[in-house]
Enzyme design. Structure first.
Site, PDB file in Angstrom:
ATOM      1  N   HIS A 181      -0.037  16.396  25.736  1.00 50.91           N
ATOM      2  CA  HIS A 181      -1.278  16.544  26.505  1.00 50.91           C
ATOM      3  C   HIS A 181      -1.655  18.026  26.615  1.00 50.91           C
ATOM      4  CE1 HIS A 181       0.158  12.659  28.632  1.00 50.91           C
ATOM      5  NE2 HIS A 181      -0.837  12.314  27.843  1.00 50.91           N
ATOM      6  N   ARG A 183      -2.531  10.838  17.715  1.00 46.91           N
ATOM      7  CA  ARG A 183      -1.204  11.165  17.202  1.00 46.91           C
ATOM      8  C   ARG A 183      -1.002  10.625  15.796  1.00 46.91           C
ATOM      9  NH1 ARG A 183       1.029   9.169  22.825  1.00 46.91           N
ATOM     10  NH2 ARG A 183      -0.853   7.993  22.462  1.00 46.91           N
TER      11      ARG A 183
HETATM   12  P1  ADP Z   1      -4.118   6.667  28.170  1.00 44.31           P
HETATM   13  O1  ADP Z   1      -3.398   5.899  29.211  1.00 44.31           O
HETATM   14  O2  ADP Z   1      -5.590   6.752  28.318  1.00 44.31           O
HETATM   15  O3  ADP Z   1      -3.677   6.397  26.746  1.00 44.31           O
HETATM   16  P2  ADP Z   1      -2.481   9.001  28.115  1.00 44.31           P
HETATM   17  O4  ADP Z   1      -2.148   9.785  29.320  1.00 44.31           O
HETATM   18  O5  ADP Z   1      -1.391   8.260  27.466  1.00 44.31           O
HETATM   19  O6  ADP Z   1      -3.688   8.132  28.495  1.00 44.31           O
HETATM   20  O7  ADP Z   1      -3.144   9.951  27.032  1.00 44.31           O
HETATM   21  C1  ADP Z   1      -4.363  10.597  27.264  1.00 44.31           C
HETATM   22  C2  ADP Z   1      -4.900  11.086  25.952  1.00 44.31           C
HETATM   23  O8  ADP Z   1      -3.963  11.992  25.379  1.00 44.31           O
HETATM   24  C3  ADP Z   1      -5.103  10.018  24.889  1.00 44.31           C
HETATM   25  O9  ADP Z   1      -6.215  10.391  24.122  1.00 44.31           O
HETATM   26  C4  ADP Z   1      -3.848  10.085  24.072  1.00 44.31           C
HETATM   27  O10 ADP Z   1      -4.069   9.650  22.754  1.00 44.31           O
HETATM   28  C5  ADP Z   1      -3.582  11.572  24.103  1.00 44.31           C
HETATM   29  N1  ADP Z   1      -2.191  11.891  23.900  1.00 44.31           N
HETATM   30  C6  ADP Z   1      -1.111  11.430  24.544  1.00 44.31           C
HETATM   31  N2  ADP Z   1       0.030  11.957  24.057  1.00 44.31           N
HETATM   32  C7  ADP Z   1      -0.350  12.806  23.062  1.00 44.31           C
HETATM   33  C8  ADP Z   1       0.341  13.647  22.138  1.00 44.31           C
HETATM   34  N3  ADP Z   1       1.667  13.703  22.101  1.00 44.31           N
HETATM   35  N4  ADP Z   1      -0.387  14.342  21.270  1.00 44.31           N
HETATM   36  C9  ADP Z   1      -1.733  14.252  21.274  1.00 44.31           C
HETATM   37  N5  ADP Z   1      -2.443  13.481  22.077  1.00 44.31           N
HETATM   38  C10 ADP Z   1      -1.767  12.768  22.973  1.00 44.31           C
END
Ligand code: ADP
Length: 162
Positions: free
Chosen positions: A17, A91
């Site tokens: 994130h 990802r």
């Molecule tokens: P959600 O519950 O909406 O999926 P997350 O907190 O899991 O929310 O993720 C928020 C955003 O961050 C999403 O767009 C997700 O794809 C992205 N994200 C999560 N982990 C990673 C990572 N390791 N690298 C890039 N983007 C990520």
């Protein structure tokens, strides 16, 4: 001025994130990291705790990033904040289908808001909050995957249960 919203559960915040937030802060004038409250998933960290952690990490690092909490439709929230962009992280191919569907549905609801996808550094491309929670629950180390404040809190949370 371009305002971007980066929405998510952030349960908990990971270096994946943070990588996306850093890229967004370079690209857009203002970034609102928006913690979703009406997620269908049962969270491990409360919204208050997630907000606190995010502010602790982000405030000293970025001048153009704020943390907020929202419920309801993302596009309504974006309109209310006068944001032009929604940022999502991608990802692997597995993220693509769901994200594609969401982006097109959001466009249908509000055509003038663009979804922008960003890729994290490769070493974060297999990192997810879900995996972090699983590792921590099983007693594995999450060092290097999440900020120290998150690591400490995870240890506390899972110590109680064992
Ligand atoms: P959600 O519950 O909406 O999926 P997350 O907190 O899991 O929310 O993720 C928020 C955003 O961050 C999403 O767009 C997700 O794809 C992205 N994200 C999560 N982990 C990673 C990572 N390791 N690298 C890039 N983007 C990520």
């Amino acid at each position: 001025m371009t305002t971007a919203i980066y929405p998510g559960s952030f349960d908990p915040l990971t270096f994946g994130h943070l990588d996306i937030i850093e890229r967004s802060a370079r690209l857009f004038d203002n970034v609102i990291v928006a913690i979703l409250t009406n997620s269908q998933k049962v969270p491990l960290f409360t919204v208050e705790e997630r907000t606190y952690i995010m502010r602790e990490i982000l405030q000293p690092r970025f001048r153009n990033v704020v943390v907020d909490v929202f419920g309801g439709l993302l596009v309504d929230y974006a309109k209310q904040k006068k944001a032009q962009v929604i940022v999502r992280g991608i990802r692997a191919v597995t993220d693509y289908e769901y994200e594609f569907q969401m982006a097109l549905m959001n466009r249908r609801l509000t055509p003038d808001i663009e979804t922008v996808f960003m890729m994290p550094a490769e070493n974060y491309s297999y990192l997810s909050s879900r995996l972090v929670k699983e590792i921590a629950e099983l007693g594995g180390s999450v060092a290097g995957l999440v900020p120290e404040i998150v690591e400490k809190r995870l240890k506390q949370l899972f110590k109680k249960e064992n």
